[in-house]
Design an enzyme around this catalytic site. Structure first.
Site, PDB file in Angstrom:
ATOM      1  N   CYS A 133     138.969  11.310 -22.241  1.00  0.00           N
ATOM      2  CA  CYS A 133     138.736  12.351 -23.248  1.00  0.00           C
ATOM      3  C   CYS A 133     137.283  12.349 -23.719  1.00  0.00           C
ATOM      4  O   CYS A 133     136.894  11.533 -24.552  1.00  0.00           O
ATOM      5  CB  CYS A 133     139.679  12.136 -24.432  1.00  0.00           C
ATOM      6  SG  CYS A 133     139.407  13.328 -25.746  1.00  0.00           S
ATOM      7  N   CYS A 136     136.818  13.018 -27.441  1.00  0.00           N
ATOM      8  CA  CYS A 136     137.098  11.882 -28.332  1.00  0.00           C
ATOM      9  C   CYS A 136     135.999  10.827 -28.251  1.00  0.00           C
ATOM     10  O   CYS A 136     135.629  10.234 -29.257  1.00  0.00           O
ATOM     11  CB  CYS A 136     138.410  11.192 -27.949  1.00  0.00           C
ATOM     12  SG  CYS A 136     139.725  12.296 -27.472  1.00  0.00           S
ATOM     13  N   ASP A 137     135.508  10.554 -27.053  1.00  0.00           N
ATOM     14  CA  ASP A 137     134.684   9.353 -26.858  1.00  0.00           C
ATOM     15  C   ASP A 137     133.226   9.612 -26.493  1.00  0.00           C
ATOM     16  O   ASP A 137     132.435   8.669 -26.431  1.00  0.00           O
ATOM     17  CB  ASP A 137     135.305   8.474 -25.748  1.00  0.00           C
ATOM     18  CG  ASP A 137     136.717   8.037 -26.119  1.00  0.00           C
ATOM     19  OD1 ASP A 137     136.967   7.855 -27.318  1.00  0.00           O
ATOM     20  OD2 ASP A 137     137.560   7.901 -25.219  1.00  0.00           O
TER      21      ASP A 137
END
Ligand code: NAP
Length: 310
Positions: A133, A136-137
């Site tokens: 992701c 997200c990261d």
């Protein structure tokens, strides 16, 4: 108490089914799964969902879909269905929070999850440089050199997003031709931070506590080499989230549910919508359409069932 309609899953398929069902006065109950929104919630920029000419982020789109469904009376529960019994009617469900439910009709909108590479190091280093992701990261890889694996839309779209943070993004693809849409290919080729590594597969992810090297194999020559990176984002397709229904619903060898043109599964009263059955289109807007179709069919089925049983 028996519910009219339970919708399992809260991506575009589940939430569009919920809006239609709520407007049809069925008071649907939606189980979100681990996170609301499914895969689209992990997408940073959605540019091709109709009605948003300037684009919208995945999480925002999901929030709007949820708001729309709830406005008409859908109940959205942050819980995951862990067991189903489709051999009795009403159907029986158990959830992670320990609750039990019964439903006259079901829409399965459980979607799909990222496919893993299944190479040594992947599992151990997930969250330590291995990610699925970018939204997200990505932030953790500011000024770092990273890799993206895959040659489809996800690999290029997320790879382009990652260039906002990383100093270099190596796109590792097993062939020398991309599967992604032309517009994404053009953008990636024009981006100075993207370096394509063609005809290559990842054989191992190495690192002591965090990723530091990928072992690559050239698919033509079989030669191996090491690529020093601090992160690897894997975008090599998806597998449908249908394990819960094994032995109860017909599915193909890859786990995609078998449905007819009206999205009926082999069990009367159970319908499927979205990537749990769609192996071809896999677009948010298509899943939303499938959610609507499944709901209209479920509504019709419930009306007939009530007519016969009440
Ligand atoms: P995908 O289209 O299935 O592409 C997967 C990629 O991973 C392919 O390039 C494939 O290589 C490669 N691959 C598969 N298994 C591999 C393995 N074991 N090792 C190395 N590489 C492997 O998946 P996706 O990119 O996630 O897209 C899924 C769907 O969502 C598609 O329909 C796509 O159009 C859609 N989508 C659309 C957008 C958008 O419209 N902006 C954005 C994201 C996704 P090969 O090419 O050699 O098969």
């Amino acid at each position: 108490m028996t519910e009219n309609l339970i919708i399992i899953g809260s991506g575009p398929a589940g939430l569009s089914a919920a809006t239609y069902a709520a407007r049809g006065n069925l008071k649907p109950l939606v189980f979100t799964g681990q996170e609301i929104g499914g895969q689209i919630a992990l997408t940073n920029e959605v540019e091709n969902y109709p009605g948003f000419p300037d684009g919208i982020t995945g999480p925002e789109l999901v929030q709007l879909m949820q708001k729309q469904a709830e406005k008409f009376g859908a109940r959205v529960e942050m819980d995951t269905v862990t067991e189903v019994n489709l051999k009795t009617h009403p159907f029986q469900l158990k959830t992670q929070n320990g609750a039990e439910y019964a439903a006259n009709a079901l829409i399965i909108a459980t979607g799909a999850s990222p496919r893993r590479l299944n190479v040594p190091g992947e599992r151990e280093l997930t969250g330590r440089g291995v990610s699925y992701c970018a939204t997200c990261d990505g932030f953790f890889f500011r000024n770092k050199e990273i890799a993206v694996v895959g040659g489809g839309d996800s690999a290029l779209q997320e790879g382009l997003f990652l260039t906002k943070f990383a100093s270099k993004v190596h796109v590792i693809h097993r062939r020398d031709q991309l599967r992604a849409q032309k517009i994404l290919q053009d953008r990636a080729r024009e981006n100075g931070k993207i370096n394509f590594v063609w005809n290559s597969v990842v054989k191992e992810i190495k690192g002591n506590g965090k990723v530091d090297t990928l072992v690559l194999e050239n698919t033509q020559t079989r030669a191996t080499s090491g690529l020093p990176v601090q992160g690897i984002f894997v975008y090599v397709g998806h597998i449908p989230n249908t394990g819960l229904f094994k032995g109860q619903l017909d599915m193909d060898e890859e786990g995609y549910l078998n449905v007819d043109a009206r999205l009926r599964t082999n069990v009367p009263g159970v319908f499927a919508a979205g990537e749990a059955h769609d192996r071809v289109f896999r677009q948010a807007v298509v899943s939303a359409g499938y959610g609507t179709m499944a709901e209209l069919e479920a509504e019709k089925w419930l009306a007939e069932w009530e007519h016969e049983h009440k």
